[in-house]
Enzyme design. Structure first.
Site, PDB file in Angstrom:
ATOM      1  N   ASP A  38     -23.833 -38.446  -4.999  1.00 31.99           N
ATOM      2  CA  ASP A  38     -24.624 -37.235  -5.195  1.00 31.99           C
ATOM      3  C   ASP A  38     -23.675 -36.186  -5.767  1.00 31.99           C
ATOM      4  OD1 ASP A  38     -25.876 -34.765  -4.905  1.00 31.99           O
ATOM      5  OD2 ASP A  38     -26.967 -35.387  -3.112  1.00 31.99           O
ATOM      6  N   VAL A  39     -23.970 -35.681  -6.978  1.00 24.65           N
ATOM      7  CA  VAL A  39     -23.007 -34.777  -7.627  1.00 24.65           C
ATOM      8  C   VAL A  39     -22.842 -33.454  -6.876  1.00 24.65           C
ATOM      9  CG1 VAL A  39     -23.210 -35.728  -9.961  1.00 24.65           C
ATOM     10  CG2 VAL A  39     -24.764 -33.874  -9.241  1.00 24.65           C
ATOM     11  N   ALA A  56     -26.891 -35.250 -14.946  1.00 22.01           N
ATOM     12  CA  ALA A  56     -27.787 -35.222 -13.779  1.00 22.01           C
ATOM     13  C   ALA A  56     -28.473 -33.864 -13.718  1.00 22.01           C
ATOM     14  CB  ALA A  56     -26.990 -35.463 -12.506  1.00 22.01           C
ATOM     15  N   LYS A 115     -41.897 -23.637 -10.269  1.00 22.79           N
ATOM     16  CA  LYS A 115     -42.791 -22.716  -9.523  1.00 22.79           C
ATOM     17  C   LYS A 115     -42.702 -21.362 -10.214  1.00 22.79           C
ATOM     18  CE  LYS A 115     -44.650 -24.529  -5.810  1.00 22.79           C
ATOM     19  NZ  LYS A 115     -46.040 -24.822  -6.022  1.00 22.79           N
ATOM     20  N   TYR A 174     -34.793 -23.301 -13.160  1.00 21.79           N
ATOM     21  CA  TYR A 174     -34.249 -24.269 -14.120  1.00 21.79           C
ATOM     22  C   TYR A 174     -33.567 -23.543 -15.290  1.00 21.79           C
ATOM     23  CZ  TYR A 174     -34.421 -28.383 -17.258  1.00 21.79           C
ATOM     24  OH  TYR A 174     -34.116 -29.422 -18.096  1.00 21.79           O
ATOM     25  N   GLY A 192     -33.664 -42.569 -17.923  1.00 22.72           N
ATOM     26  CA  GLY A 192     -33.920 -41.457 -18.845  1.00 22.72           C
ATOM     27  C   GLY A 192     -32.787 -41.210 -19.834  1.00 22.72           C
TER      28      GLY A 192
HETATM   29  P1  NAD Z   1     -34.638 -37.800 -15.226  1.00 25.28           P
HETATM   30  O1  NAD Z   1     -35.261 -37.108 -14.071  1.00 25.28           O
HETATM   31  O2  NAD Z   1     -35.409 -38.894 -15.900  1.00 25.28           O
HETATM   32  O3  NAD Z   1     -33.202 -38.375 -14.838  1.00 25.28           O
HETATM   33  C1  NAD Z   1     -32.262 -37.592 -14.148  1.00 25.28           C
HETATM   34  C2  NAD Z   1     -31.286 -38.492 -13.410  1.00 25.28           C
HETATM   35  O4  NAD Z   1     -30.385 -37.640 -12.675  1.00 25.28           O
HETATM   36  C3  NAD Z   1     -31.985 -39.386 -12.381  1.00 25.28           C
HETATM   37  O5  NAD Z   1     -31.529 -40.718 -12.495  1.00 25.28           O
HETATM   38  C4  NAD Z   1     -31.583 -38.773 -11.044  1.00 25.28           C
HETATM   39  O6  NAD Z   1     -31.520 -39.718  -9.976  1.00 25.28           O
HETATM   40  C5  NAD Z   1     -30.224 -38.183 -11.382  1.00 25.28           C
HETATM   41  N1  NAD Z   1     -29.851 -37.156 -10.424  1.00 25.28           N
HETATM   42  C6  NAD Z   1     -30.623 -36.132  -9.938  1.00 25.28           C
HETATM   43  N2  NAD Z   1     -29.960 -35.448  -9.010  1.00 25.28           N
HETATM   44  C7  NAD Z   1     -28.734 -36.027  -8.871  1.00 25.28           C
HETATM   45  C8  NAD Z   1     -27.619 -35.770  -8.051  1.00 25.28           C
HETATM   46  N3  NAD Z   1     -27.619 -34.774  -7.151  1.00 25.28           N
HETATM   47  N4  NAD Z   1     -26.536 -36.559  -8.169  1.00 25.28           N
HETATM   48  C9  NAD Z   1     -26.513 -37.591  -9.070  1.00 25.28           C
HETATM   49  N5  NAD Z   1     -27.562 -37.872  -9.873  1.00 25.28           N
HETATM   50  C10 NAD Z   1     -28.660 -37.110  -9.775  1.00 25.28           C
HETATM   51  O7  NAD Z   1     -34.275 -36.631 -16.261  1.00 25.28           O
HETATM   52  P2  NAD Z   1     -34.038 -36.683 -17.848  1.00 25.28           P
HETATM   53  O8  NAD Z   1     -35.289 -36.250 -18.520  1.00 25.28           O
HETATM   54  O9  NAD Z   1     -33.398 -37.953 -18.264  1.00 25.28           O
HETATM   55  O10 NAD Z   1     -33.014 -35.468 -18.009  1.00 25.28           O
HETATM   56  C11 NAD Z   1     -31.602 -35.615 -18.073  1.00 25.28           C
HETATM   57  C12 NAD Z   1     -30.975 -34.260 -18.325  1.00 25.28           C
HETATM   58  O11 NAD Z   1     -31.516 -33.686 -19.525  1.00 25.28           O
HETATM   59  C13 NAD Z   1     -31.246 -33.237 -17.221  1.00 25.28           C
HETATM   60  O12 NAD Z   1     -30.098 -32.430 -17.042  1.00 25.28           O
HETATM   61  C14 NAD Z   1     -32.378 -32.413 -17.794  1.00 25.28           C
HETATM   62  O13 NAD Z   1     -32.436 -31.123 -17.239  1.00 25.28           O
HETATM   63  C15 NAD Z   1     -32.023 -32.391 -19.260  1.00 25.28           C
HETATM   64  N6  NAD Z   1     -33.170 -32.113 -20.137  1.00 25.28           N
HETATM   65  C16 NAD Z   1     -34.230 -32.972 -20.248  1.00 25.28           C
HETATM   66  C17 NAD Z   1     -35.290 -32.652 -21.091  1.00 25.28           C
HETATM   67  C18 NAD Z   1     -36.464 -33.563 -21.296  1.00 25.28           C
HETATM   68  O14 NAD Z   1     -37.335 -33.230 -22.096  1.00 25.28           O
HETATM   69  N7  NAD Z   1     -36.550 -34.695 -20.635  1.00 25.28           N
HETATM   70  C19 NAD Z   1     -35.274 -31.446 -21.792  1.00 25.28           C
HETATM   71  C20 NAD Z   1     -34.201 -30.591 -21.652  1.00 25.28           C
HETATM   72  C21 NAD Z   1     -33.142 -30.933 -20.821  1.00 25.28           C
END
Ligand code: NAD
Length: 445
Positions: free
Chosen positions: A259-260, A287, A293, A351, A216
């Protein structure tokens, strides 16, 4: 992940495009993204009102700069220097000159204003003029078509237009790196920061840690920081190990399975990065998880998990960085917030609390880094095409991705480009701010 936006492809097809137009349906334009070697602008740029800015663009960047609008010329960009505004009536002349060329703005064109921040100490007429720019920029961003954007730089009182962060942010907004940043006013707080010797490799010599880098947005951030010259440590949970190693190998960095939320996450991250690469300059807290919910149905597990990953881990890792004595050479923290954390979102109380928390955290962390020339800032994505948003039910997803001025979802690389800019040496004067990458999402400010 590439866009699965079938609708965007259809309305840009010959026959289907005509049908969509006839029925008054949204007509999102494909956005042009950055590729190394691409010229900053393809065509002429009109610079109104500021000699220093015009000199910079013409001399340092060798652009085809015009100081007076020429009818029928197709401009790639218009820059409005408005730092001298002291009364709202003074907006009229530059704005009317802009109006005269807008219909001819190139596809994917740029309008960028450079103005001063309004403050309570200003005379009312000065404050009115300065704040007026805000409403003006947000409005024209909603009027532009063909993938064009409008954004503004808002300089603090003592920041000259030649300050590194003004120059760096102007370049970012003019370039295709900011394709999905629209209708945003970015504050430039100080003259700190430095210009890169090579604009294509601004992160040369820097070591960057990216959390959630296995897929992502995080994967794209790792790729983009590496492209810009950084050595990258890619961090993700052990369960994502295989994907993580693939990303780390591709960017010629190292992988750290972590794991962060682990109590020793900060210490392990520092140990790995210093042992393998000798320094640590940039940390991108990407991450993140969702456990949506309605609050009435929320469980403590869902609430706590989101807060733990999205904000508590960042606070703990930052604490480790700040007390290490190893994060002191113009360091950069860039955190992922979200438009949900600004505007709120039904079903996302947990969130949004975590992402609002990120915004508060960077604001309070930035002053702690200032003594080392460091910064902390946040990027707030809107709707980005990733696995996270692919899980949204199909009809809701179709609607959600149209609810912005560019009428489409952004790509992970759009967020990554903004992170890379805030992580760069030139962004040293941007302190504790939030930059939205949302195509001017209709929700929130
Ligand atoms: P995603 O779910 O595709 O990827 C998130 C990654 O974080 C995954 O590889 C997951 O394994 C990793 N991760 C989760 N928990 C973890 C932990 N405890 N330790 C280490 N790694 C961990 O999400 P994304 O869409 O790529 O989003 C990335 C960031 O952007 C996130 O913070 C998300 O909240 C933010 N964001 C995304 C969107 C969107 O539209 N996709 C919008 C606003 C904000």
């Amino acid at each position: 992940m590439s866009s699965d936006d079938t609708y965007l492809n259809l309305v840009n097809g010959g026959f289907t495009g005509k049908v969509a137009k006839q029925f008054g349906l949204p007509q999102p334009a494909p956005l042009r993204r950055f590729a190394p070697g691409q010229p900053l602008l393809d065509g002429p740029v009109l610079v109104l009102g500021d000699d220093e800015l015009a000199d910079l663009l013409a001399t340092d960047w060798a652009l085809d700069v015009h100081r007076r609008p020429t009818p029928d010329l197709r401009y790639s960009a218009v820059v409005l220097g408005l730092t001298d505004l002291i009364h709202p009536s003074a907006l009229s002349a530059p704005v009317m000159e802009l109006a005269g060329v807008l219909k001819k703005l190139a596809r994917g064109g740029r309008v960028v204003t450079v103005s001063r921040a309004a403050s309570p100490e200003d005379a009312p007429s000065v404050a009115a003029a300065r704040q007026g720019v805000d409403g003006f920029v947000r409005s024209i961003a909603k009027e532009l078509r063909g993938g064009a954007t409008a954004n503004g730089l808002v300089l603090a009182a003592d920041v000259p237009v030649t300050a590194p962060s003004v120059v760096g942010a102007l370049r970012f907004f003019l370039s295709t790196r900011s394709a999905f940043v629209d209708g945003q006013l970015l504050a430039i707080d100080s003259s700190a920061g430095s210009l890169p010797s090579d604009w294509e490799r601004p992160l040369e010599g820097r070591v960057a840690v990216v959390t959630g880098a296995a897929r992502g947005i995080g994967e794209s951030i790792a790729e983009t920081l590496a492209r810009d010259g950084a050595v990258v440590v890619a961090v993700d949970v052990p369960a994502a190990g295989e994907q993580l190693v693939a990303v780390a190998n591709r960017v010629r960095g190292t992988a750290l399975q972590l794991d962060v939320t682990a109590p020793d996450a900060g210490a392990r991250l520092l140990e790995h990065t210093l042992q393998r690469h000798g320094r640590i300059d940039i940390v991108v807290h990407n991450a993140g998880i969702t456990r949506d919910k309605l609050l009435a149905n929320m469980t403590p597990e869902k609430w706590d998990a989101v807060l733990a990953v999205n904000i508590a881990s960042q606070l703990a890792i930052n604490e480790a960085l700040l007390t290490s004595g190893d994060f002191t050479d113009a360091p950069r923290i860039v955190s992922l917030a979200s438009t949900s954390g600004i505007a709120g979102n039904r079903g996302q109380a947990n969130y949004a609390a975590s992402k609002g928390g990120v915004i508060g955290m960077v604001r309070a962390t930035a002053p702690l880094l200032a003594a080392f020339g460091g910064t902390a800032n946040a990027v707030a994505p809107g709707f980005i095409e990733t696995e996270m948003t692919a899980r949204i039910p199909v009809v809701m997803r179709q609607v959600a991705r149209r609810l912005n001025s560019l009428q489409q979802g952004g790509q992970p690389v759009d967020v990554a480009e903004t992170v890379a800019f805030l992580a760069s040496p030139a962004a040293g004067g941007i302190v504790g701010r939030v930059l939205r990458v949302c195509g001017q999402n209709l929700v929130g400010q």
